[in-house]
Design an enzyme around this catalytic site. Structure first.
Site, mmCIF file in Angstrom:
data_model
loop_
_atom_site.group_PDB
_atom_site.id
_atom_site.type_symbol
_atom_site.label_atom_id
_atom_site.label_comp_id
_atom_site.label_asym_id
_atom_site.label_seq_id
_atom_site.Cartn_x
_atom_site.Cartn_y
_atom_site.Cartn_z
ATOM 1 N N LYS A 107 0.552 5.975 0.527
ATOM 2 C CA LYS A 107 1.582 7.021 0.459
ATOM 3 C C LYS A 107 1.749 7.442 -0.990
ATOM 4 C CE LYS A 107 4.204 5.018 4.202
ATOM 5 N NZ LYS A 107 4.239 3.582 4.027
ATOM 6 N N MET A 153 7.468 -7.808 0.983
ATOM 7 C CA MET A 153 8.136 -6.570 1.427
ATOM 8 C C MET A 153 9.654 -6.778 1.548
ATOM 9 S SD MET A 153 5.385 -5.266 4.254
ATOM 10 C CE MET A 153 5.138 -6.810 5.109
ATOM 11 N N ASP A 211 -5.460 1.993 -1.372
ATOM 12 C CA ASP A 211 -4.069 2.441 -1.323
ATOM 13 C C ASP A 211 -3.325 2.040 -2.586
ATOM 14 O OD1 ASP A 211 -3.348 -0.249 -0.862
ATOM 15 O OD2 ASP A 211 -3.789 0.032 1.263
#
Ligand code: SAH
Length: 504
Positions: free
Chosen positions: A60, A175, A38
């Site tokens: 993504k 995050m 990813d």
């Protein structure tokens, strides 16, 4: 050796720096049948894969449908169930906010064998590369990792900010950069010091690393003002101040410069790693690949007769490799090379000859064909001597013509040819087009030709560095401006002028 029974490996891909990938991870990547990766994994590691690997992007990316966690779980089970060695790469460590636990559970439930390969987590590594030790004896004796991803108004299972503030020590947030405002407000409201030092490190351990430092009271505003975005970790604690003395990674000479390496994938290594060691953000964009010569039989016949020559001239490491690959297929004894003397252009070529335990009889100080001619002249001429030149197809005529002009009997042995590299496993071309570059390096005329033939858009302001006059001439013929040319025409020479060019 490929693994026979199906198995899924949940593998930590480290925080970004290729050197921070474990040996186990590298070995598994080399052997994998299928790789899932990813956006947080450094795509350069995909170059370690074997020929027939299937590569699946599980992250993504703008404009593309992203696989859901359930879809990923199902795919891991399916591929491993087919008897394949499946490597699931995860940024940092797979079990630190990486949803590795969920994937392992899905595999366990499905009865699929799995293995966990821990990785270096960004929570510690990004801090270290910003010059911030997460613990320091005088300042703290515990570290907390927490996620900023949660909604601070969530009630169940929510982060207990009261406890976090009371606990003190170093706190590392993964995050949630976009929630920093709410999080710092929450900490302040629970009694944390407004002057508590805070640092954010973005794309830590990579050449794109960026660090912002402030206090609990100021950091959110600074982050907003600078347009700082994920992925980043935030470090809260007095250890942040140590950065004033311990910053090292961002202080290296080529830090922040994006440099393109166009050599073959096999040869890129030395140039790339030297530039990276100086802090450069290297994009390996191989434009050429070495292929066997068009007429391999003819080459093999010349190699077979090598002992009948007075001199063998090598002009590149590739030529040496191709020559001896055939030579040792034909002969089991190096002495079959007879009394032929050996000339080599450039130290890397000479070194390749020495790797085969042969003496290099002539190595001109300058690394161009003209210098070989001058050396032969110094020897008092080579009239009627037999010379074999092992080199690339379509190379310049200067050397054979010059030697023949001096009366030698010259044979050219075409050892290899360079062909356009068509594959782009690491996505380097996309990265180049999207992110641009500060400098492109050309190490031979064929890298220039093949790069231009790719017809990629030229990034604004990208400069050109060339290894020597022949390569520069080709670049100019094709309309480029050469901004930097190596004074010594080899890789160390090129690296040295690039350093000077960027003013260090
Ligand atoms: N398993 C990963 C974390 C995955 S969660 C690990 O151990 O590092 C994703 C978050 O990790 C990002 O939002 C960011 O906070 C952090 N992260 C991952 N790589 C990073 C990097 N190179 N620099 C800064 N933060 C990073």
């Amino acid at each position: 050796m490929p693994l026979k029974t199906g198995k899924c490996f949940l593998v930590g891909a480290g925080p970004g720096d290729l050197g921070l990938v474990t040996l186990r991870a590298k070995q598994l990547i080399e052997q994998a049948d299928v790789i899932f990766y990813d956006a947080l994994c450094n795509p350069e590691m995909l170059a370690w894969t074997g020929e027939d690997v299937e590569i699946v992007f599980a992250g993504k990316r703008a404009g593309e449908h992203a696989l859901s966690q359930d879809e990923i779980n199902a795919l891991l089970v399916e591929k491993a169930g087919q008897g394949k060695a499946v490597v699931r790469l995860k940024g940092g460590d797979p079990f630190v906010f990486g949803r590795g636990g969920e994937e392992a559970k899905a595999l366990a439930v499905a009865g699929i064998q799995f293995e966990i390969v821990p990785g270096i987590t960004s929570a510690i590594a990004a801090a270290a590369y910003a010059g911030i030790p997460v613990t320091h004896r005088e300042q703290n004796s515990h570290v907390t990792f927490f996620t900023g991803h949660e909604d601070v108004t969530k009630t169940e299972n929510a982060i207990d900010y009261d406890a976090l503030v009371k606990l003190g020590g170093t706190q590392v947030m993964l995050m949630g950069v976009e929630r920093l405002d709410a999080i710092t407000r929450e900490m302040l409201a629970r009694g944390s010091r407004p002057d508590l030092p805070v640092a954010l490190v973005r794309w830590g351990t990579t050449a794109r690393q960026k660090t912002i430092v402030g206090t609990l009271a100021t950091i959110a505003e600074r982050v907003r003002a600078s347009g700082f975005e994920a992925p980043a970790i935030a470090i809260f604690g007095d250890v942040v101040l140590l950065r004033n003395e311990l910053s090292w990674f961002e202080d290296r000479p080529l830090f922040g410069k994006r440099i393109v390496v166009t050599r073959t994938r096999r040869q890129a290594g030395v140039l790339s790693s030297e530039l990276r060691a100086l802090g450069g953000d290297v994009i390996e964009l191989p434009t050429i690949r070495i292929a066997p010569p068009t007429n391999l039989r003819e080459f093999a016949e010349l190699v077979q007769d090598a002992h009948s020559y007075d001199w063998i001239v090598f002009t590149s490491p590739n030529g040496v490799e191709a020559f001896f690959e055939i030579f040792f297929k034909l002969y089991a004894d190096t002495r079959e090379i007879g009394a032929a003397k050996i000339a080599a252009i450039g130290p890397a070529t000479a070194q390749r000859v020495r790797d085969f335990h042969l003496h290099v009889d002539m190595q001109p100080e300058e690394f161009v064909a003209e210098a070989i001619l001058r050396e032969f002249e110094k020897l008092g001429g080579i009239e009627n001597l037999k010379v074999l030149i092992a080199r690339a197809e379509r190379a310049r005529d200067l050397l054979p013509k010059g030697l023949a002009g001096m009366g030698a009997i010259v044979d050219e042995a075409f050892a290899y040819r360079t062909v356009a590299e068509t594959s782009d496993v690491t996505g380097a071309r996309r990265r180049f087009v999207e992110e641009g570059a500060d400098l492109i390096t050309f190490t031979s005329s064929s890298t220039v030709e093949n790069f231009l033939d790719l017809k990629l858009p030229w990034p604004a302001g990208m400069k050109v560095a060339s290894i020597g006059p022949v390569t520069s001439a080709t670049a100019r013929e094709r309309g480029l401006t050469v901004d930097v040319e190596a004074k010594q025409h080899d890789i160390p020479g090129l690296v040295s002028v690039i350093r000077q060019f960027f003013g260090s």
